[in-house]
Design a protein around this motif. Structure first.
Motif, PDB file in Angstrom:
ATOM      1  N   GLU A 280      79.398  25.739 -22.024  1.00 51.58           N
ATOM      2  CA  GLU A 280      79.386  26.082 -20.416  1.00 51.58           C
ATOM      3  C   GLU A 280      79.314  27.465 -20.261  1.00 51.58           C
ATOM      4  OE1 GLU A 280      82.639  25.528 -17.209  1.00 51.58           O
ATOM      5  OE2 GLU A 280      81.251  23.628 -17.352  1.00 51.58           O
TER       6      GLU A 280
ATOM      7  N   PRO B  84      71.274  25.372 -12.479  1.00 50.28           N
ATOM      8  CA  PRO B  84      72.338  25.224 -13.412  1.00 50.28           C
ATOM      9  C   PRO B  84      72.642  23.597 -13.959  1.00 50.28           C
ATOM     10  CG  PRO B  84      73.387  25.375 -11.448  1.00 50.28           C
ATOM     11  CD  PRO B  84      71.941  25.580 -11.167  1.00 50.28           C
TER      12      PRO B  84
ATOM     13  N   ALA C  63      72.998  32.231 -19.284  1.00 50.11           N
ATOM     14  CA  ALA C  63      71.662  32.261 -19.217  1.00 50.11           C
ATOM     15  C   ALA C  63      71.010  32.037 -17.780  1.00 50.11           C
ATOM     16  CB  ALA C  63      71.181  31.084 -20.368  1.00 50.11           C
ATOM     17  N   CYS C  64      71.776  30.876 -17.240  1.00 49.93           N
ATOM     18  CA  CYS C  64      71.153  30.733 -15.732  1.00 49.93           C
ATOM     19  C   CYS C  64      71.194  32.016 -14.949  1.00 49.93           C
ATOM     20  CB  CYS C  64      72.113  29.724 -15.289  1.00 49.93           C
ATOM     21  SG  CYS C  64      71.780  28.013 -15.628  1.00 49.93           S
TER      22      CYS C  64
ATOM     23  N   ARG D 237      74.619  24.038 -25.856  1.00 56.53           N
ATOM     24  CA  ARG D 237      75.601  25.452 -25.791  1.00 56.53           C
ATOM     25  C   ARG D 237      76.819  25.155 -24.933  1.00 56.53           C
ATOM     26  NH1 ARG D 237      70.414  28.902 -22.806  1.00 56.53           N
ATOM     27  NH2 ARG D 237      70.120  26.537 -22.191  1.00 56.53           N
TER      28      ARG D 237
ATOM     29  N   ALA E 282      73.025  21.375 -16.800  1.00 56.55           N
ATOM     30  CA  ALA E 282      73.464  21.321 -18.141  1.00 56.55           C
ATOM     31  C   ALA E 282      73.050  20.112 -18.978  1.00 56.55           C
ATOM     32  CB  ALA E 282      74.917  21.649 -18.113  1.00 56.55           C
TER      33      ALA E 282
ATOM     34  N   GLY F 258      71.178  22.460 -20.986  1.00 59.73           N
ATOM     35  CA  GLY F 258      72.352  23.041 -21.789  1.00 59.73           C
ATOM     36  C   GLY F 258      72.191  23.062 -23.143  1.00 59.73           C
ATOM     37  N   GLU F 259      71.309  21.990 -23.737  1.00 59.40           N
ATOM     38  CA  GLU F 259      70.922  22.312 -25.098  1.00 59.40           C
ATOM     39  C   GLU F 259      72.006  22.440 -26.182  1.00 59.40           C
ATOM     40  OE1 GLU F 259      68.103  25.281 -24.822  1.00 59.40           O
ATOM     41  OE2 GLU F 259      66.399  23.799 -24.145  1.00 59.40           O
TER      42      GLU F 259
ATOM     43  N   TYR G 260      75.667  28.669 -21.325  1.00 59.85           N
ATOM     44  CA  TYR G 260      74.713  28.353 -20.714  1.00 59.85           C
ATOM     45  C   TYR G 260      74.650  28.875 -19.171  1.00 59.85           C
ATOM     46  CZ  TYR G 260      71.886  24.981 -17.819  1.00 59.85           C
ATOM     47  OH  TYR G 260      70.860  24.594 -16.857  1.00 59.85           O
ATOM     48  N   ASN G 261      75.794  29.095 -18.756  1.00 61.84           N
ATOM     49  CA  ASN G 261      76.191  29.769 -17.463  1.00 61.84           C
ATOM     50  C   ASN G 261      75.457  31.237 -17.336  1.00 61.84           C
ATOM     51  OD1 ASN G 261      76.922  29.872 -14.572  1.00 61.84           O
ATOM     52  ND2 ASN G 261      78.415  31.540 -15.580  1.00 61.84           N
TER      53      ASN G 261
END
Length: 462
Positions: free
Chosen positions: A199, A188, A205-206, A197, A190, A194-195, A202-203
């Motif tokens: 938090e 994770p 997605a991980c 996104r 970012a 993170g691009e 992005y979280n």
């Protein structure tokens, strides 16, 4: 030729280059200039054989949490050596009993503690426990659950199993093939991925990548997931809120054991006694070392929750017991020192001090974000990282020469800092700070001021 019993400094340098194999360095330059020979340590400082004093900004190897020169740790080691220097844990002894009990009390749950001598060994122990646990609890006819999932950039040790879990390509170079059954997913991270996104997005997605990997591999083949709550040697990468909770939920749904590697995070380093306590998510197993004794004695621990341990209970003569032993793991001397070390951490409020001084030092370091070569400053407590880049827009990692220049500038000003060397090819661009938890505000300012000066030379060099 027999060496002198009292060699002078010149003799020691010659003896060093002739006989000692140092870790993590190329030895060719030592023929002209031997490595520094350290003589003494007090508080946050170490002094070399020439009498030059350095502020240790990395606590040795992330481990001297209570600082150098603690007389009471020397005293308790001496007293225990005189009373009972060694006893294997095929039997028992009081310091080992008391330390195991204390660790479980600090963690707040029932379980068992298996002692070893290093973080690598603690993680190896956890992997063996995970595989045997599943072998002894699996439904009839099911295949073996043997795979272990870790994250890229994570470090879990140098022994062959722990190295297989370590997802740092430069650590593995020329040692492969390693132990089969170890898989890796993205960390994770970012700052780099993170691009833009949020938090939460992005979280998610991980966590989705982790769950998909388990799905593709077949959950019934996966024994454990291992994570450092905060990735340490891989570049001080702090997870987003909800990440550890999400990993826990995935493991619960799929019957996979969750292992926390707190070899660096533990014992006050991040501003809590244990790193995972920032997020309130418990594992099934947890591995400790380093700050367990603050480096005064070699000791590590693998702690398992009671339901995991119960799978190893059986009739005498059966093969359900854990067939694993560490000759020097949990000796009376090491465990006595570990117990007193924890007493010092609690008595002096050092986890709370790490939180306070960490916030202060982080604030000082974040002033560097205005510099064109500073991409990110991050961390918790006194575990901090500064990611250096060629420019902020591309985030291209700063080249090796620039990183070495910063470290040399700091050393020239008698400050020792760290770097994520021998990790990810092309991405060894994170400076690491983790001073002893007894660091003062004045010393924190000295660390920050020295880094400001060292990093300012990058811009001057163009």
């Amino acid at each position: 030729m027999v060496a002198s019993l009292n060699p002078n400094r010149t003799d020691l340098g010659k003896m060093d280059t002739e006989s000692l194999w140092h870790a993590m360095v190329q030895h060719r330059p030592f023929s002209e200039k031997p490595p520094k020979c350290m003589k003494r340590g007090v508080g946050c400082h170490v002094t070399d054989a020439e009498g030059v004093e350095y502020l240790d900004g990395v606590s040795g190897l992330w481990c001297v949490n209570v600082g150098y020169g603690r007389q009471e740790l020397a005293d308790v080691a001496y007293e225990q050596m005189v009373e009972l220097a060694y006893s294997p844990l095929t039997m028992s002894h009081e310091p080992g009993i008391r330390l195991a009990h204390k660790l479980l009390a600090l963690l707040g749950y029932e379980g068992k503690v298996f002692f070893s001598t290093s973080g690598s060994e603690a993680n190896e122990t956890a992997f063996k426990i995970a595989r045997q646990y599943h072998a002894q609890t699996a439904a009839a006819g099911s295949g073996p659950r043997y795979k272990v999932i870790s994250r890229y950039r994570g470090y879990h040790g140098h022994t062959m199993g722990a190295l297989s879990a370590t997802a740092q390509a430069e650590r593995k170079l020329k040692y492969e093939p390693l132990v089969p059954g170890f898989l890796h997913v993205s960390p994770p991270y970012a700052y780099r991925f993170g691009e833009g996104r949020s938090e939460a997005v992005y979280n998610a997605a991980c966590l989705r990548e982790l769950e998909q990997t388990i799905l593709y591999e077949g959950a019934e083949s996966v024994a454990a997931v291992i994570v450092e709550p905060i990735i340490s040697g891989g570049g001080v990468i702090v997870p987003p809120e909800g990440y550890l909770r999400g990993v826990r939920e995935i493991c619960d749904r799929t019957g996979i054991l969750l292992i926390y590697d707190e070899v660096v995070n533990g014992f006050g380093r991040t501003g809590r006694m244990f790193g995972h306590q920032h997020w309130g998510v418990q594992p099934d197993m947890i591995c400790f070392a380093k700050g367990l004794t603050s480096g005064y004695m070699p000791l590590s621990a693998t702690v398992v929750k009671q339901p995991v341990f119960e799978a190893f209970m059986g009739e005498p003569g059966s093969d359900s017991h854990f067939r694993h032993i560490s000759t020097y793991g949990g000796t009376p001397v090491c465990t006595a020192v570990g117990l007193r070390n924890i007493e010092i951490l609690e008595r002096e409020g050092l986890p709370e001090r790490a939180a306070e001084m960490g916030d202060y030092l982080l604030g000082r370091l974040q002033e560097l974000l205005d510099h064109p070569n500073v991409g990110d400053v991050r961390g918790k407590g006194l575990l901090l990282g500064i990611e250096l880049v060629k420019d902020k827009e591309s985030k291209t990692p700063l080249e090796d020469a620039g990183m070495k220049a910063v470290l040399k500038q700091c050393m020239d000003h008698q400050v020792i800092i760290g770097r994520n060397t021998n990790t990810i090819p092309g991405f060894t661009n994170v400076l690491i700070l983790c001073p002893p938890l007894v660091v003062t505000r004045e010393q924190a300012d000295h660390l920050a001021d020295t880094l400001h000066k060292a990093i300012s030379t990058l811009h001057a060099r163009g």
